[in-house]
Design an enzyme around this catalytic site. Structure first.
Site, mmCIF file in Angstrom:
data_model
loop_
_atom_site.group_PDB
_atom_site.id
_atom_site.type_symbol
_atom_site.label_atom_id
_atom_site.label_comp_id
_atom_site.label_asym_id
_atom_site.label_seq_id
_atom_site.Cartn_x
_atom_site.Cartn_y
_atom_site.Cartn_z
ATOM 1 N N HIS A 85 0.830 -1.208 0.000
ATOM 2 C CA HIS A 85 0.000 0.000 0.000
ATOM 3 C C HIS A 85 0.865 1.258 0.000
ATOM 4 C CE1 HIS A 85 -3.501 -2.412 2.015
ATOM 5 N NE2 HIS A 85 -3.140 -2.905 0.850
ATOM 6 N N HIS A 270 0.109 -11.253 -5.061
ATOM 7 C CA HIS A 270 1.470 -10.756 -4.881
ATOM 8 C C HIS A 270 2.510 -11.661 -5.557
ATOM 9 C CE1 HIS A 270 -0.010 -7.699 -2.236
ATOM 10 N NE2 HIS A 270 -0.485 -8.570 -1.358
#
Length: 316
Positions: A85, A270
């Site tokens: 983030h 990811h």
């Protein structure tokens, strides 16, 4: 080239700080962002309980783990986890150079999105620097597959993300979002999307040492009956795919330079994002390094990309 490409690198105008807990560790942590010189890139300064300190560059070559989060460094030693983030916020707002100091091993989850990071960076201000920004321009398709999941880079005039997710849960189902990136679109369409999870997975995650800091204050939670547990509901009707796009932006920000092209994925995460980025950077015929320059056209001007000096920050 599209007008959203910027000629010069940028950094923060002043310092910014945030505090919270790690979504997986459950421990309090503070993170501080400092302006940095041109060509610094994003650099994390992290420490351990024994007083050890290390500088970790935000590059895919430093990725040491991708299970449920992106980890830079050695997960068994000095590292900083859940950086996606932070990286997405810097990438989305167009910030190239920052030194990040963190007093723990995991970035704070805050409200589960990038909204508070964006607010902090906007308050700090963003300034242009007197050094050209370099881009990775995609020249040909590069694709990676893992079972039914896949990810690929394709040539495109600008920076674009196309994310497709498919969950058995009725609360999510199949969702798609395509977006040509700029700072305003990132703020409006991506930054507020929160991480999410399923109540049925909680005990398994806790036993594995994950999600110890997860709560309804920082995660969208889907109950056993397939309904959203959070009282306030969703921030976007398709918040799930928007959060997957946020994660993808953060993972691809580890290239060491911004890219000109389109990233597409189906049922990604990811691990797949990192694998696709490594595959791209390992094939020197698939991309070139360019800089942007302003070319006058009558009374108007356009930003065009031109070949840049040799530059290889990724060191995969």
């Amino acid at each position: 080239m599209g007008i959203e490409l910027h000629e010069y690198q940028s950094t923060l105008k002043s310092h910014a700080s945030l505090s919270g807990i790690g979504v997986h560790s459950g421990k309090p942590v503070s993170i501080h962002f400092h302006p940095a010189d041109a060509d610094t890139g994003i650099v994390f300064h992290c420490g351990d309980a024994d007083g050890s300190h290390r500088e970790i560059r935000a590059l895919v070559s430093e990725v040491g783990g991708t299970e449920l989060r992106t980890v830079l460094g050695d997960p068994a030693g000095l590292h900083v986890a859940t950086v996606e983030h932070v990286m997405a916020s810097l990438f989305g707002l167009g910030v190239d150079n920052v030194v990040v100091e963190i007093d723990g091993v995991e970035a704070p989850i805050l409200d589960g999105s990038a909204a508070l990071l964006v607010e902090a960076f906007d308050q700090a201000g963003i300034v242009r620097q007197a050094v050209k920004r370099r881009y990775i321009r995609i020249l040909k398709p590069v694709r990676i597959e893992n079972g039914a999941s896949w990810a690929e880079f394709r040539p495109h005039d600008g920076t674009r993300f196309e994310i497709d997710i498919d969950f058995e849960s009725a609360a999510i189902g199949r969702q798609y979002l395509g977006l040509d990136l700029n700072a305003d679109r990132f703020r409006r369409d991506v930054s507020r999307a929160r991480t999410f999870g399923f109540m049925k997975d909680v005990e398994r995650l806790w036993a594995a040492g994950f999600a110890l800091g997860a709560s309804l204050e920082n995660s969208v939670v889907i109950g056993e009956d397939g309904r959203i547990i959070n009282m306030e509901g969703l921030r976007y009707p398709d918040e799930f795919v928007r959060h997957k796009m946020l994660d993808a932006m953060g993972d691809l920000a580890l290239a060491g330079a911004r890219f000109i092209g389109c990233f597409r994925s189906y049922r990604g995460g990811h691990r797949l994002n990192a694998a696709a980025l490594r595959r791209l950077l390992s094939d020197r015929s698939a991309f070139e390094i360019v800089e942007t320059t302003r070319r006058e056209r009558g009374r108007s001007a356009e930003i065009v990309a031109v070949s840049a000096p040799v530059f290889a920050p990724w060191a995969i």
